[in-house]
Each structure stands twice: as C-alpha cells, then as structure tokens.
Design a protein around this motif. Structure first.
Motif, PDB file in Angstrom:
ATOM      1  N   ASN A 168       0.822  -1.215   0.000  1.00  0.00           N
ATOM      2  CA  ASN A 168       0.000   0.000   0.000  1.00  0.00           C
ATOM      3  C   ASN A 168       0.858   1.269   0.000  1.00  0.00           C
ATOM      4  O   ASN A 168       0.644   2.201   0.782  1.00  0.00           O
ATOM      5  CB  ASN A 168      -0.955   0.005   1.197  1.00  0.00           C
ATOM      6  CG  ASN A 168      -1.961  -1.125   1.148  1.00  0.00           C
ATOM      7  OD1 ASN A 168      -2.495  -1.433   0.083  1.00  0.00           O
ATOM      8  ND2 ASN A 168      -2.190  -1.771   2.278  1.00  0.00           N
ATOM      9  N   THR A 170       2.061   4.753  -1.045  1.00  0.00           N
ATOM     10  CA  THR A 170       1.333   5.911  -1.551  1.00  0.00           C
ATOM     11  C   THR A 170       2.215   6.744  -2.460  1.00  0.00           C
ATOM     12  O   THR A 170       3.450   6.611  -2.463  1.00  0.00           O
ATOM     13  CB  THR A 170       0.837   6.778  -0.391  1.00  0.00           C
ATOM     14  OG1 THR A 170       1.978   7.297   0.313  1.00  0.00           O
ATOM     15  CG2 THR A 170      -0.020   5.957   0.572  1.00  0.00           C
ATOM     16  N   SER A 172       2.832   9.863  -2.211  1.00  0.00           N
ATOM     17  CA  SER A 172       3.682  10.776  -1.436  1.00  0.00           C
ATOM     18  C   SER A 172       4.922  10.073  -0.913  1.00  0.00           C
ATOM     19  O   SER A 172       5.984  10.686  -0.780  1.00  0.00           O
ATOM     20  CB  SER A 172       2.875  11.367  -0.283  1.00  0.00           C
ATOM     21  OG  SER A 172       2.414  10.335   0.578  1.00  0.00           O
ATOM     22  N   GLN A 173       4.820   8.756  -0.633  1.00  0.00           N
ATOM     23  CA  GLN A 173       5.982   8.011  -0.158  1.00  0.00           C
ATOM     24  C   GLN A 173       7.033   7.850  -1.236  1.00  0.00           C
ATOM     25  O   GLN A 173       8.219   7.727  -0.940  1.00  0.00           O
ATOM     26  CB  GLN A 173       5.544   6.637   0.357  1.00  0.00           C
ATOM     27  CG  GLN A 173       4.769   6.691   1.661  1.00  0.00           C
ATOM     28  CD  GLN A 173       4.232   5.332   2.062  1.00  0.00           C
ATOM     29  OE1 GLN A 173       3.866   4.517   1.208  1.00  0.00           O
ATOM     30  NE2 GLN A 173       4.171   5.083   3.360  1.00  0.00           N
ATOM     31  N   PRO A 178      -0.126  12.217  -6.868  1.00  0.00           N
ATOM     32  CA  PRO A 178      -1.304  11.333  -6.787  1.00  0.00           C
ATOM     33  C   PRO A 178      -2.230  11.529  -7.980  1.00  0.00           C
ATOM     34  O   PRO A 178      -2.281  12.603  -8.594  1.00  0.00           O
ATOM     35  CB  PRO A 178      -1.980  11.778  -5.479  1.00  0.00           C
ATOM     36  CG  PRO A 178      -0.925  12.508  -4.713  1.00  0.00           C
ATOM     37  CD  PRO A 178      -0.040  13.141  -5.739  1.00  0.00           C
TER      38      PRO A 178
END
Length: 336
Positions: A168, A170, A172-173, A178
């Motif tokens: 999972n 993201t 931003s990681q 996005p």
C-alpha cells in the motif's frame, strides 16, 4: 604377616673358620676360635630367618576363610581346590584363576564380544532413546517446522513478483503526484509536453513523418510543418476547424498529447474541462469570460492521451473556431 622377635644376642667374637667336616672328638678340648666362628654365624643366620619370617604373608587352608585376615593373606580352599587372596581394598577374598580357567573364560567371552560388536554397530536405537532424552524435536515437530518453512518460502515467492502494491505504498511516499491531483514544485514532462514550475507549457517534440486522419470531418489535410518550414516544426496540426461542439465531451484517442484551441464569439462565460475518466470525475476547470460582444474569446489547453475534454458554455453562444494540434515524434497518427 608374622611378628616374631628372637631372644638371641649378638655374638661378639667372629672366631676363625673351622675345617670342613670338623666335629667334636671325645676327650679333646674344643677349639675356641672355631666355636666362636660357628656361634657368630649361626646367630646371624637365625636373625635373617626371623626377618624373612616376619615379611612372609600369612597363609592357611580350610573349607572356610579365616577370620580377621590381613591384606594379601593366602588361603587354600580344600573344599573346591582354589587359592584365594584377601584384598583389603576390595574388602573380600579373590580366588586365583588357573590357566585352564582363563582359557575357558576366553572361549566364553567370544560370543559375548561378538554381541558387544553387534550392539555397537546397531543404529536402530536398541536402547529406545526418545527425542526428549536427547533434547531433539519430535518427528511431528520437525514436519511442522518443514511445513512452516515451506509456507514462508511460498509466501515470499508469491510476494516478490506481486505488482499490485501489496505494501500500500502511496504516491507521497515515492515522491509521485497522486492521481487525484496535487501540488508539483518542479518541472513536469509528459509525452512531449513540458510544464515548468512557472506553469508555462511548452511542446518538446519535433516531427518528421506523415500524418493520417479519418474522422471528424476535418476541413483541410494535416500539414507536416517540418516539410513546410525546412525541418524542426514543434507539432503536427490541422490547418482548419475540427468538427466539435460546445457542451459535449470528447476523448483524446491519438495516444499522444493534443493541444486544443477553442474560441467563442460575443459576450460569453465558458469553462474548459478535462478529466481522466469517462465519468468525468476529478475534473480540472478553467473559467473564461468576455464582456465585449465583438470579442473572440479563446485559449489553448492540453489533453493527455485517453483523457476526456469539453468546452462548456451555459449560455447559447457561437463556436467561432476549434483547432487541435496532435503532438508526436516521427510516426503516423490516426486522428479519430
């Protein structure tokens, strides 16, 4: 062991050795020197025999062992013709074996020795040792451990090729933008379009191949600007209007970014809308309006491949011009 003490005293005069075979003769006077020699040596020999007697081990015989024996005492058992020695450390009598007894014993030991050899070579757990006694896991425990290991290995093997984002992660990681949108602080380049941090959009490609089209009633053929101007045109475009309408959604099916320019006449308020989905979710909007009835209002905008776009005007107004630029590098474009 004997403890005998002699009462004889030491004979003082050593005398002289008498002739061999000498003896007393009746009527003759004994020779003093010869008598002294005899008595002196006899006394010495007796003392020596007493010393030997005291050093000798006690011994006896009978049908029973004597009581209160001393260490090393010998006893001949007349009932079974056996010689025994008392062993103080053993605290008992030990019978002495005869050679014949040893031979018989050795013969008896042969099968015993064979049994010992067979026992030492036996690997079938002859003593029935258990896993608890040696601190080892049981067969069932080991099988469960093997199953658990295989399960973990299978899970790892299944996890390694998994490309469905099992952790999972993201956007931003990973430092990505996005899909729902966000703020980008650096330059963006997508399919030949560069959007820098000042929000200036610049085409980044050059075209050197022909273009084909087959729909939308384009009024003129697409022009290869690289041929028209001597090489290095920034895009392929139509030189006339595309058959488009206001308040209608279209999709960019060229597999390349397109630049759309639409202008309306008269006093108008309209929106440019683009969306990545057919349901028109996550719409991006630009509001435009004009207060001059004689002014043509229009602006270019870019549409990524497969995205949907529309020019929405809530008022009835005139579509003056609709032009689309298909951006590509050296390849034929089917403009649908």
């Amino acid at each position: 062991m004997a403890d005998y003490t002699s009462n004889l005293k030491t004979w003082g005069d050593t005398g002289s050795e008498y002739p061999d075979g000498y003896n007393y003769v009746e009527g003759e006077q004994p020779v003093d020197a010869w008598d002294n020699f005899f008595n002196h040596n006899a006394q010495k020999d007796i003392d020596h025999l007493v010393s030997l007697t005291n050093k000798r081990l006690e011994s006896g015989k009978g049908t029973n062992y004597p009581g209160s024996p001393e260490n090393g005492e010998l006893c001949w058992r007349s009932d079974n013709s056996r010689l025994a020695i008392y062993d103080e450390e053993y605290n008992g009598w030990r019978e002495v074996a005869f050679r014949s007894d040893v031979a018989e014993t050795e013969a008896d030991l042969v099968p015993i020795r064979d049994q010992i050899d067979d026992h030492e070579a036996d690997t079938t757990n002859p003593h029935n040792v258990t896993n608890d006694q040696v601190g080892a896991p049981s067969t069932a425990d080991f099988a469960a451990l093997v199953d658990a290991h295989n399960g973990i290995a299978q899970a790892v093997n299944d996890h390694i090729p998994n490309t469905s984002n099992p952790h999972n992660v993201t956007a931003s990681q990973t430092g990505a933008l996005p899909t729902g949108g966000g703020i980008v602080t650096g330059d963006i380049q997508h399919e030949g379009i560069l959007l820098n941090e000042d929000r200036i959009i610049t085409p980044q490609v050059f075209v050197d191949g022909p273009v084909t089209h087959d729909k939308h009633a384009v009024t003129k053929e697409y022009v290869d600007l690289s041929n028209e101007v001597g090489g290095g045109g920034p895009w392929i475009m139509s030189d006339g209007d595309i058959n488009r309408s206001l308040n209608t959604w279209y999709q960019n099916t060229t597999e390349h970014p397109i630049c759309v320019y639409a202008s309306v006449g008269g006093r108008a308020i309209y929106q440019i809308q683009i969306s990545p989905t057919v349901e028109q979710n996550d719409i991006m909007l630009w509001d435009l309006h004009s207060q001059n009835e004689s002014f043509r209002l229009g602006t270019p905008f870019f549409v990524p491949p497969n995205w949907y776009y529309a020019v929405v005007c809530p008022e009835t107004t005139e579509l003056v011009e609709w032009t689309e630029y298909a951006l590509a590098i050296g390849a034929d474009i089917s403009y649908n």
